[in-house]
Design a protein around this motif. Structure first.
Motif, short mmCIF file in Angstrom:
data_model
loop_
_atom_site.label_atom_id
_atom_site.label_comp_id
_atom_site.label_asym_id
_atom_site.label_seq_id
_atom_site.Cartn_x
_atom_site.Cartn_y
_atom_site.Cartn_z
N ILE A 1 0.86 -1.18 0.00
CA ILE A 1 0.00 0.00 0.00
C ILE A 1 0.90 1.23 0.00
CG2 ILE A 1 -1.74 1.30 1.27
CD1 ILE A 1 -2.61 -1.40 2.52
N ALA A 2 0.78 2.04 -1.05
CA ALA A 2 1.58 3.25 -1.18
C ALA A 2 0.77 4.46 -0.73
CB ALA A 2 2.03 3.43 -2.63
N PRO B 1 -6.04 4.02 -2.76
CA PRO B 1 -7.38 3.90 -2.19
C PRO B 1 -7.55 2.57 -1.44
CG PRO B 1 -7.45 3.49 -4.54
CD PRO B 1 -6.04 3.90 -4.21
N LEU B 2 -8.31 2.61 -0.37
CA LEU B 2 -8.62 1.42 0.41
C LEU B 2 -10.13 1.25 0.48
CD1 LEU B 2 -6.22 1.91 3.46
CD2 LEU B 2 -5.86 0.45 1.47
N GLU B 3 -10.60 0.01 0.41
CA GLU B 3 -12.02 -0.29 0.61
C GLU B 3 -12.24 -0.54 2.09
OE1 GLU B 3 -14.29 -2.58 -2.68
OE2 GLU B 3 -12.33 -3.55 -2.45
N ILE B 4 -13.39 -0.14 2.59
CA ILE B 4 -13.72 -0.34 4.00
C ILE B 4 -14.98 -1.19 4.06
CG2 ILE B 4 -14.28 0.78 6.18
CD1 ILE B 4 -12.97 3.35 4.98
N PHE B 5 -14.92 -2.28 4.82
CA PHE B 5 -16.05 -3.19 4.98
C PHE B 5 -16.36 -3.36 6.46
CE2 PHE B 5 -13.86 -4.52 1.16
CZ PHE B 5 -14.88 -4.71 0.25
N ILE B 6 -17.59 -3.70 6.76
CA ILE B 6 -17.97 -4.11 8.11
C ILE B 6 -18.39 -5.56 8.03
CG2 ILE B 6 -19.62 -3.79 9.99
CD1 ILE B 6 -19.72 -0.83 9.27
N ASP B 7 -17.83 -6.40 8.89
CA ASP B 7 -18.17 -7.82 8.95
C ASP B 7 -18.46 -8.13 10.41
OD1 ASP B 7 -18.52 -10.52 8.62
OD2 ASP B 7 -16.40 -10.95 8.23
N TYR C 1 -8.02 -1.14 -2.70
CA TYR C 1 -9.14 -1.07 -3.63
C TYR C 1 -8.64 -1.20 -5.06
CZ TYR C 1 -12.93 0.85 -6.42
OH TYR C 1 -13.91 1.03 -7.36
N HIS C 2 -9.26 -2.07 -5.81
CA HIS C 2 -8.97 -2.24 -7.22
C HIS C 2 -10.29 -2.22 -7.97
CE1 HIS C 2 -4.87 -3.33 -6.24
NE2 HIS C 2 -5.34 -4.15 -5.34
N VAL C 3 -10.37 -1.43 -9.01
CA VAL C 3 -11.59 -1.36 -9.81
C VAL C 3 -11.81 -2.72 -10.45
CG1 VAL C 3 -12.69 -0.26 -11.79
CG2 VAL C 3 -11.29 1.09 -10.24
N SER C 4 -13.04 -3.23 -10.40
CA SER C 4 -13.33 -4.53 -10.99
C SER C 4 -14.75 -4.54 -11.56
CB SER C 4 -13.18 -5.63 -9.94
OG SER C 4 -14.10 -5.45 -8.88
N CYS C 5 -15.03 -5.57 -12.32
CA CYS C 5 -16.34 -5.76 -12.94
C CYS C 5 -17.42 -5.81 -11.86
CB CYS C 5 -16.36 -7.05 -13.77
SG CYS C 5 -17.96 -7.45 -14.49
N SER C 6 -18.52 -5.14 -12.09
CA SER C 6 -19.62 -5.09 -11.14
C SER C 6 -20.28 -6.46 -10.94
CB SER C 6 -20.69 -4.10 -11.60
OG SER C 6 -20.16 -2.80 -11.65
#
Length: 83
Positions: free
Chosen positions: A29-30, A34-40, A49-54
């Protein structure tokens, strides 16, 4: 299962924390990545975070349609389903 690192950081008044340099290096991580944030449940999860197919999470050869990213494979499947 998450591994304990022994690292503890305090949140500042604006809700910010600093990720330790050794953790950022290990996760590649530089600065300004961007970082994705999730709640589990009761856990907060951060991941690069990496852009990917929906639809399928593919990360290569994406096009944008109505603010969504779609890979060529899913696009072809949609074309077949529409006929």
């Amino acid at each position: 299962m998450p591994r304990a690192t022994g690292m503890v950081r305090k949140m500042d008044p604006l809700g910010r924390i600093v990720l330790p340099m050794e953790m950022r290096r290990k996760m590649h991580i530089a600065d300004k990545d961007p970082l994705e944030i999730f709640i589990d449940g009761e856990q907060i999860i951060l991941r690069p975070y990496h852009v990917s197919c929906s639809f399928c999470d593919e990360k290569e050869d994406l096009i944008e349609f109505k603010d969504k990213k779609i890979c060529n494979s899913c696009l072809e499947e949609m074309k077949k389903a529409a006929h």
